[in-house]
Enzyme design. Structure first.
Site, PDB file in Angstrom:
ATOM      1  N   ARG A  54     -39.011 -14.229  35.659  1.00 37.29           N
ATOM      2  CA  ARG A  54     -38.366 -14.449  34.371  1.00 37.29           C
ATOM      3  C   ARG A  54     -37.552 -15.738  34.367  1.00 37.29           C
ATOM      4  O   ARG A  54     -37.236 -16.276  33.311  1.00 37.29           O
ATOM      5  CB  ARG A  54     -37.465 -13.247  34.024  1.00 37.29           C
ATOM      6  CG  ARG A  54     -36.795 -13.334  32.670  1.00 37.29           C
ATOM      7  CD  ARG A  54     -36.255 -11.983  32.196  1.00 37.29           C
ATOM      8  NE  ARG A  54     -35.596 -11.236  33.234  1.00 37.29           N
ATOM      9  CZ  ARG A  54     -34.334 -11.428  33.651  1.00 37.29           C
ATOM     10  NH1 ARG A  54     -33.600 -12.368  33.092  1.00 37.29           N
ATOM     11  NH2 ARG A  54     -33.821 -10.673  34.609  1.00 37.29           N
ATOM     12  N   TYR A 107     -41.655 -22.746   7.094  1.00 37.60           N
ATOM     13  CA  TYR A 107     -42.464 -21.708   7.720  1.00 37.60           C
ATOM     14  C   TYR A 107     -41.913 -20.330   7.356  1.00 37.60           C
ATOM     15  O   TYR A 107     -40.710 -20.080   7.471  1.00 37.60           O
ATOM     16  CB  TYR A 107     -42.491 -21.912   9.229  1.00 37.60           C
ATOM     17  CG  TYR A 107     -43.123 -20.775   9.998  1.00 37.60           C
ATOM     18  CD1 TYR A 107     -44.395 -20.313   9.674  1.00 37.60           C
ATOM     19  CD2 TYR A 107     -42.441 -20.168  11.048  1.00 37.60           C
ATOM     20  CE1 TYR A 107     -44.971 -19.263  10.373  1.00 37.60           C
ATOM     21  CE2 TYR A 107     -43.013 -19.126  11.758  1.00 37.60           C
ATOM     22  CZ  TYR A 107     -44.268 -18.671  11.407  1.00 37.60           C
ATOM     23  OH  TYR A 107     -44.842 -17.628  12.096  1.00 37.60           O
ATOM     24  N   ASP A 178     -38.550 -28.634  13.097  1.00 34.43           N
ATOM     25  CA  ASP A 178     -39.810 -27.967  13.415  1.00 34.43           C
ATOM     26  C   ASP A 178     -40.909 -29.007  13.257  1.00 34.43           C
ATOM     27  O   ASP A 178     -41.223 -29.435  12.144  1.00 34.43           O
ATOM     28  CB  ASP A 178     -40.023 -26.788  12.472  1.00 34.43           C
ATOM     29  CG  ASP A 178     -41.259 -25.965  12.834  1.00 34.43           C
ATOM     30  OD1 ASP A 178     -42.191 -26.525  13.449  1.00 34.43           O
ATOM     31  OD2 ASP A 178     -41.306 -24.767  12.490  1.00 34.43           O
ATOM     32  N   LYS A 203     -50.465 -23.561  17.583  1.00 37.91           N
ATOM     33  CA  LYS A 203     -51.232 -24.302  16.582  1.00 37.91           C
ATOM     34  C   LYS A 203     -51.975 -25.478  17.230  1.00 37.91           C
ATOM     35  O   LYS A 203     -52.909 -25.275  17.978  1.00 37.91           O
ATOM     36  CB  LYS A 203     -50.297 -24.759  15.462  1.00 37.91           C
ATOM     37  CG  LYS A 203     -49.392 -23.642  14.909  1.00 37.91           C
ATOM     38  CD  LYS A 203     -50.143 -22.439  14.390  1.00 37.91           C
ATOM     39  CE  LYS A 203     -49.300 -21.500  13.544  1.00 37.91           C
ATOM     40  NZ  LYS A 203     -48.271 -20.731  14.248  1.00 37.91           N
TER      41      LYS A 203
END
Length: 380
Positions: A54, A107, A178, A203
């Site tokens: 982690r 978004y 973004d 994307k």
């Protein structure tokens, strides 16, 4: 890659060359996938030790280094389990009860999360028309963070990023951009003055609609440490296979985006004169409201365009049902062309037209793409 390489090599070289093992005998050309939840460790753990899955994974390192180099950042990027995890990480930098400036159109996931935080953490949210530079700067007064997205999703409004980022810095407002739509190949917000950049690497970076992953980039060591600490504690980490797939996708991103943008430009021009379409939104069109800004501050116009059907939402749905090559689906940035009526989502702002269809243009033959749209429009 050395520091001198990074400053002299073009982005379309970086996507191929960055994050490779050293040029040494018997080294692999590609970095390996490390599948381990823990690492050998004795005694008190020291700085830089891996210790546990982690905290870090060697498969993340070349991906994070490559994204950072593309964004012209000296600190490694931070990879996350999804684009939304990256968005949540960026928003975590807001103080409880703080004030956030965000575009009215952005978004959908970002808007939904902000609305939730507005209720649960007492945020004050100022929603702005991002293309209105003066009004947006006025909203910065007393704000803690400006969340910027340009071009916006799905309305493709183009912000004056240099001016907004300059004003935010002068007013002491933390800025997060973004950069998913543009990718670092078309726009590098850190160079323009942004504090933090987020990506849905699902994307264009992954590019094949087969991986979910996000990334955050910052040059600020304090912010980087905070984000890294939060990622470790919250566990919003990517799997090693997803990180490896994303890096493999990045290798062809320049070629994919070049082809997809060329297709988008051609389709936008043709569809602008189509009798079934009342409006085409694409910054690459000379008469688009965002064209001048995009031409001045970006290295291209991207491969997302939106069309509004003359006959309304029902006609848009009928068109989508008749497509043969285009796939009616959400998401974007893959090799395949996708189409979606955005207002089918309940959380989409009411100011997004009901008849608007977002087209994520892929790398297929442009004649085939146009013929498929044309036959679907004729029969809708």
């Amino acid at each position: 890659m050395t520091a001198s390489d990074k400053t002299s090599w073009a982005p379309d070289t970086i996507v191929v060359a960055a994050g490779r093992p050293p040029h040494e005998t018997d080294q692999p050309v590609n970095p390996p996938i490390v599948l381990s939840s823990t690492f050998y460790s004795l005694g008190e753990s020291g700085a830089g030790e891996k210790v546990y899955g982690r905290f870090t994974n060697p498969t993340w390192d070349p991906l994070e280094a490559t994204i950072a180099q593309l964004e012209d950042c000296e600190l490694p990027a931070l990879a996350y389990a999804s684009g939304m995890a990256a968005v949540a990480a960026g928003l975590s930098l807001l103080p409880v009860g703080g004030t956030l400036v965000i575009p009215r159109h952005a978004y959908n996931g970002s808007l939904a999360l902000v609305a939730e935080l507005e209720k649960t953490l007492g945020l004050t949210v100022r929603r702005v028309e991002l293309a209105d530079t003066e009004a947006t700067i006025a909203a910065f007064d007393g704000a803690d963070m400006a969340w910027l997205e340009s071009p916006t999703n799905p309305m493709l409004e183009v912000a004056d990023l240099p001016e907004l980022l300059k004003a935010a810095r002068a007013m002491g407002v933390l800025t997060v951009v973004d950069n998913t739509f543009s990718t670092p190949l078309l726009q590098r917000p850190l160079q323009l003055g942004a504090d933090v950049v987020v990506h849905s690497a699902t994307k264009y970076m992954g590019g094949h609609s087969d991986v979910v992953l996000g990334a955050v980039v910052t040059r600020n060591p304090e912010l980087h440490a905070r984000l890294h600490g939060m990622r470790t504690l919250h566990g919003a980490i990517p799997g090693p296979f997803e990180a490896w797939l994303t890096l493999r996708g990045i290798r062809t991103m320049a070629l994919r985006l070049e082809k997809a943008e060329a297709n988008a430009r051609e389709l936008a021009a043709r569809l602008s004169g189509h009798p079934a379409i009342s409006r085409v939104r694409y910054p690459g069109l000379p008469d688009d409201p965002g064209h001048a800004r995009a031409a001045a501050q970006m290295d291209g116009f991207g491969s997302i365009l939106c069309i509004e059907l003359e006959a309304g939402a029902a006609a848009a749905d009928a068109m989508l049902a008749k497509l043969r090559l285009w796939t009616p689906a959400t998401s974007l940035g893959g090799v395949e062309s996708l189409a979606e009526r955005r207002r089918r989502h309940a959380g989409e702002p009411e100011s997004v037209p009901e008849n608007l269809v977002r087209l994520s243009v892929g790398i297929e033959n442009v004649e085939d793409l146009y013929r498929d749209l044309d036959q679907a429009l004729a029969r809708s």
